[in-house]
Design an enzyme around this catalytic site. Structure first.
Site, PDB file in Angstrom:
ATOM      1  NE  ARG A  51      -3.197  59.490  85.932  1.00  0.00           N
ATOM      2  CZ  ARG A  51      -4.098  58.728  85.332  1.00  0.00           C
ATOM      3  NH1 ARG A  51      -4.975  58.042  86.027  1.00  0.00           N
ATOM      4  NH2 ARG A  51      -4.131  58.632  84.016  1.00  0.00           N
TER       5      ARG A  51
ATOM      6  CE  LYS B   7      -4.346  63.967  85.400  1.00  0.00           C
ATOM      7  NZ  LYS B   7      -4.158  65.240  84.705  1.00  0.00           N
TER       8      LYS B   7
ATOM      9  CG  HIS C  83      -7.747  66.060  81.227  1.00  0.00           C
ATOM     10  ND1 HIS C  83      -7.488  64.991  80.400  1.00  0.00           N
ATOM     11  CD2 HIS C  83      -6.568  66.364  81.822  1.00  0.00           C
ATOM     12  CE1 HIS C  83      -6.210  64.677  80.487  1.00  0.00           C
ATOM     13  NE2 HIS C  83      -5.636  65.474  81.341  1.00  0.00           N
TER      14      HIS C  83
ATOM     15  CB  SER D 221      -1.972  60.736  78.644  1.00  0.00           C
ATOM     16  OG  SER D 221      -0.635  60.845  79.024  1.00  0.00           O
TER      17      SER D 221
ATOM     18  CE  LYS E 110      -4.111  67.126  78.540  1.00  0.00           C
ATOM     19  NZ  LYS E 110      -3.718  65.819  77.982  1.00  0.00           N
ATOM     20  CB  THR E 111       2.149  69.770  78.148  1.00  0.00           C
ATOM     21  OG1 THR E 111       1.294  69.294  79.192  1.00  0.00           O
ATOM     22  CG2 THR E 111       3.285  70.551  78.762  1.00  0.00           C
TER      23      THR E 111
ATOM     24  CG  ASP F  95      -3.206  68.072  82.868  1.00  0.00           C
ATOM     25  OD1 ASP F  95      -3.300  67.538  81.750  1.00  0.00           O
ATOM     26  OD2 ASP F  95      -3.420  67.452  83.921  1.00  0.00           O
TER      27      ASP F  95
ATOM     28  NE  ARG G 295       3.822  62.781  82.654  1.00  0.00           N
ATOM     29  CZ  ARG G 295       2.695  63.211  82.091  1.00  0.00           C
ATOM     30  NH1 ARG G 295       2.446  64.497  81.981  1.00  0.00           N
ATOM     31  NH2 ARG G 295       1.820  62.358  81.612  1.00  0.00           N
TER      32      ARG G 295
HETATM   33  P1  ATP Z   1      -0.644  64.488  79.644  1.00  0.00           P
HETATM   34  O1  ATP Z   1      -2.136  64.584  79.792  1.00  0.00           O
HETATM   35  O2  ATP Z   1      -0.131  63.133  79.980  1.00  0.00           O
HETATM   36  O3  ATP Z   1       0.096  65.584  80.340  1.00  0.00           O
HETATM   37  P2  ATP Z   1      -0.304  65.924  77.089  1.00  0.00           P
HETATM   38  O4  ATP Z   1      -1.544  65.965  76.269  1.00  0.00           O
HETATM   39  O5  ATP Z   1       0.080  67.147  77.827  1.00  0.00           O
HETATM   40  O6  ATP Z   1      -0.332  64.627  78.040  1.00  0.00           O
HETATM   41  P3  ATP Z   1       2.253  66.256  75.844  1.00  0.00           P
HETATM   42  O7  ATP Z   1       3.042  66.260  77.107  1.00  0.00           O
HETATM   43  O8  ATP Z   1       2.058  67.560  75.161  1.00  0.00           O
HETATM   44  O9  ATP Z   1       0.855  65.527  76.084  1.00  0.00           O
HETATM   45  O10 ATP Z   1       2.921  65.188  74.886  1.00  0.00           O
HETATM   46  C1  ATP Z   1       2.940  65.203  73.487  1.00  0.00           C
HETATM   47  C2  ATP Z   1       4.207  64.469  73.056  1.00  0.00           C
HETATM   48  O11 ATP Z   1       4.177  64.180  71.668  1.00  0.00           O
HETATM   49  C3  ATP Z   1       5.429  65.331  73.313  1.00  0.00           C
HETATM   50  O12 ATP Z   1       6.464  64.486  73.765  1.00  0.00           O
HETATM   51  C4  ATP Z   1       5.722  65.904  71.919  1.00  0.00           C
HETATM   52  O13 ATP Z   1       7.087  66.208  71.735  1.00  0.00           O
HETATM   53  C5  ATP Z   1       5.307  64.756  71.022  1.00  0.00           C
HETATM   54  N1  ATP Z   1       4.863  65.123  69.652  1.00  0.00           N
HETATM   55  C6  ATP Z   1       5.352  64.625  68.517  1.00  0.00           C
HETATM   56  N2  ATP Z   1       4.718  65.113  67.437  1.00  0.00           N
HETATM   57  C7  ATP Z   1       3.767  65.952  67.895  1.00  0.00           C
HETATM   58  C8  ATP Z   1       2.772  66.772  67.262  1.00  0.00           C
HETATM   59  N3  ATP Z   1       2.635  66.811  65.948  1.00  0.00           N
HETATM   60  N4  ATP Z   1       1.968  67.515  68.057  1.00  0.00           N
HETATM   61  C9  ATP Z   1       2.085  67.460  69.395  1.00  0.00           C
HETATM   62  N5  ATP Z   1       3.000  66.711  70.050  1.00  0.00           N
HETATM   63  C10 ATP Z   1       3.847  65.957  69.309  1.00  0.00           C
HETATM   64 MN    MN Z   2       0.407  67.544  79.840  1.00  0.00          MN
END
Ligand code: ATP
Ligand code: MN
Length: 572
Positions: free
Chosen positions: A93, A236, A256, A275, A279-280, A294, A359
């Site tokens: 972004r 977004k 969020h 980010s 979350k995902t 999200d 992504r």
């Molecule tokens: P966005 O808002 O950008 O979508 P997000 O909060 O959804 O971000 P995720 O896509 O879930 O973030 O990214 C977490 C990343 O961290 C993943 O690539 C995951 O494999 C890695 N990771 C490593 N260790 C951990 C952990 N202990 N818990 C969660 N994620 C982990």
């Molecule tokens: Mn996510």
């Protein structure tokens, strides 16, 4: 001279137009064309779509969008059938180029400042016309009509108008896809996105600081995108509109966050976090049904997802660690900026040659245990605040009081790991209020107050989970293994953490946090950073440093919150 690119142009009349005319949905399309033009003419006399020149594909079949993207945009089909696309120069972004139109209907509600930079109405008109003029130069324009919000009571109708099949497919995956019936009776949209991302903004237009401009007008309920092809801007943009409309017009709380549902205990969990905090990753849980990854609304009735799809990070993706997400990468999914092996078309998720922010966008039903419709009439039982603390100070899990929950929500802490190239060795702290500063539309306290009130009403438990570093900071410790974080989340969901008596919690004085002394399937020495760090002096130094950062970051909120919330922060 043979040019593969020129080739398609010479016969574009037939392959383009024919399949569309043969398309059984063409009746719908014709009707749409008329409506669309009608609207343009009566509503905005200044600019409209020139239907004598352009050809509109509305809610085109996925296969057709694939064909167009492969033919015209250099897209590739991956070994598992996903469409690999490239977003060009921008692979993330552009928050500095985001603008909100200053107008009388919304001006008193907007949180003006560096996140929501003002744009005047006239400049918006200029950029909007520029976008439409650009779209009028394309042979093919795509329209996707869909919904934002799974609860029919609160959903809005969104129309996306763009010139890339990739963008149309992205929004096909990320919005809620209407049924054929719904599409026929779609009527006028509540919000329109004009995506002319391939075409730059004019730097000599007032207020433009670059050739990229992403702007939202809440009076017209329109968004215009110029100079960036990063598809996440549209997603977004829809969130920004919901983050405005839900609290202001409907009195509901937009978030969020990700969310999932446990049928066994009939419970909903919300996961907040910036980010990369998880979350995902953590909401995709084989033991639970996914509501969304999200964007959600916590309504008077329950929790519903805003989106119809997920947008997962692909960096270092593996089928072992994230089986649900890995399996969702198939026909219909979009892989963005992922490097692939040209011989067998197998994506290389470890390759960051294009960007680290690779992504995948897929429809939510590609997650096997998605809860469809993505709406659950339950108040949340657990609220999980995720942070990725690369200083290794925050415990892998701690229990928060309601005041601490408000404090951490407003502070919105996470950290980034230092880049490998620029020689920075210190983690980079980020304080992003409401765990979503870049998308905040109203004063942060409006969301925070609503959250506190709803948490109180629901009697929800709140947990702070550090998915970042344990046993040392970035460089000496390591990231908390995903299996431990998953075990912690399990212990929250099966009720064992909440049932743990007070005396089974230790207090981490500096941050005032309650740390459980035992969690099934997690070694107890990992749970308490004071024990996990081999070097106690080094640990204490980081504690002071991080506490100081919290205090400085929270200073801007001190006047807006009551004494108890102010006192819920670190004391060093
Ligand atoms: P966005 O808002 O950008 O979508 P997000 O909060 O959804 O971000 P995720 O896509 O879930 O973030 O990214 C977490 C990343 O961290 C993943 O690539 C995951 O494999 C890695 N990771 C490593 N260790 C951990 C952990 N202990 N818990 C969660 N994620 C982990
Ligand atoms: Mn996510």
């Amino acid at each position: 001279m043979y040019t593969p690119h020129g080739a398609h142009h010479s016969h574009y009349q037939t392959p383009y137009v024919t399949p569309y005319i043969l398309n059984p949905a063409s009746q719908v399309h014709d009707q749409f064309e008329n409506n669309f033009m009608g609207k343009e003419i009566e509503y905005f006399s200044e600019a409209g779509f020139d239907m004598t020149k352009i050809h509109i594909r509305r809610n085109a079949p996925v296969a057709q969008l694939y064909e167009d993207a492969v033919r015209n945009e250099g897209a590739i089909i991956s070994s598992t059938g996903a469409l690999i696309n490239f977003s060009g120069k921008k692979t993330g972004r552009s928050p500095k180029d985001k603008r909100i139109v200053f107008e009388e209907t919304s001006k008193d509600d907007i949180w003006w400042g560096p996140v929501n930079i003002k744009m005047d109405e006239h400049t918006f008109e200029i950029n909007r016309e520029r976008a439409i003029d650009y779209l009028n130069t394309r042979d093919l324009v795509y329209v996707f009509d869909g919904y934002a919000g799974w609860d029919p009571k609160y959903r809005i109708k969104v129309r996306v108008i763009c010139a890339r099949a990739y963008h149309a497919l992205f929004m096909n995956n990320m919005l809620i896809r209407p049924t054929e019936e719904e599409l026929k009776d779609f009527g006028e949209p509540d919000f329109i996105i004009y995506n002319a991302g391939q075409f730059p903004a004019n730097r000599f237009t007032a207020g433009m600081t670059s050739t990229t401009s992403v702007e939202i007008n809440f009076k017209r309920m329109e968004m215009v995108i110029l100079g960036t092809e990063y598809a996440g801007e549209m997603k977004k943009g829809v969130f920004s509109v919901m983050h405005y409309l839900m609290p202001v017009k409907f009195g509901q709380l937009s978030l969020h966050s990700s969310a999932n549902y446990g049928p066994e205990r009939d419970d909903v969990t919300l996961f907040f976090g910036l980010s990369g905090t998880g979350k995902t990753t953590l909401s995709a849980d084989p033991k639970r049904q996914l509501i969304g990854d999200d964007e959600h609304v916590w309504s008077d009735e329950g929790v519903f997802n805003i989106e119809g799809g997920c947008y997962a990070k692909c960096i270092n993706l593996s089928p072992e660690k994230e089986p649900e997400i890995h399996a969702a990468i198939r026909f219909g999914s979009i892989l963005e900026n992922v490097v692939y092996n040209p011989i067998n078309r197998i994506p290389d998720y470890d390759d960051v040659a294009i960007t680290e922010n690779t992504r995948c966008a897929y429809p939510i039903e590609y997650i096997p245990n998605a809860h469809i419709p993505c709406s659950v009439p339950r108040q949340p039982t657990n609220i999980i605040m995720l942070t990725c603390d690369a200083f290794g100070v925050l415990p892998p899990v701690s229990k928060l009081t309601p005041e601490q929950a408000s404090y951490h929500f407003l502070a919105g802490y996470t950290s980034k790991t230092p880049g490998t190239e620029d020689g920075v060795l210190e983690p980079i702290p980020t304080f992003s209020t409401c765990y979503s500063a870049p998308f905040i539309v109203l004063q942060p306290s409006r969301y925070a107050d609503m959250l506190a009130e709803r948490m109180r009403g629901a009697g929800a438990h709140c947990w702070l989970i550090n998915t970042g570093w344990v046993g040392g900071k970035y460089g000496s410790g390591s990231r908390c293994p995903l299996k431990y974080t998953r075990a912690i989340v399990d212990a929250i969901h099966n009720g064992s953490l909440a049932a743990l008596p007070e005396n089974e919690y230790d207090t981490f004085d500096a941050f005032g946090l309650s740390i459980p002394t035992k969690v099934e399937n997690v070694p107890s020495e990992v749970l308490d950073p004071r024990k996990a760090w081999p070097d106690k002096d080094a640990f204490n130094k980081e504690v002071k440093k991080l506490a100081g950062m919290f205090n400085r970051a929270f200073a801007v909120f001190e006047k807006q919150v009551d004494e108890k919330v102010r006192a819920a922060g670190p004391r060093v």
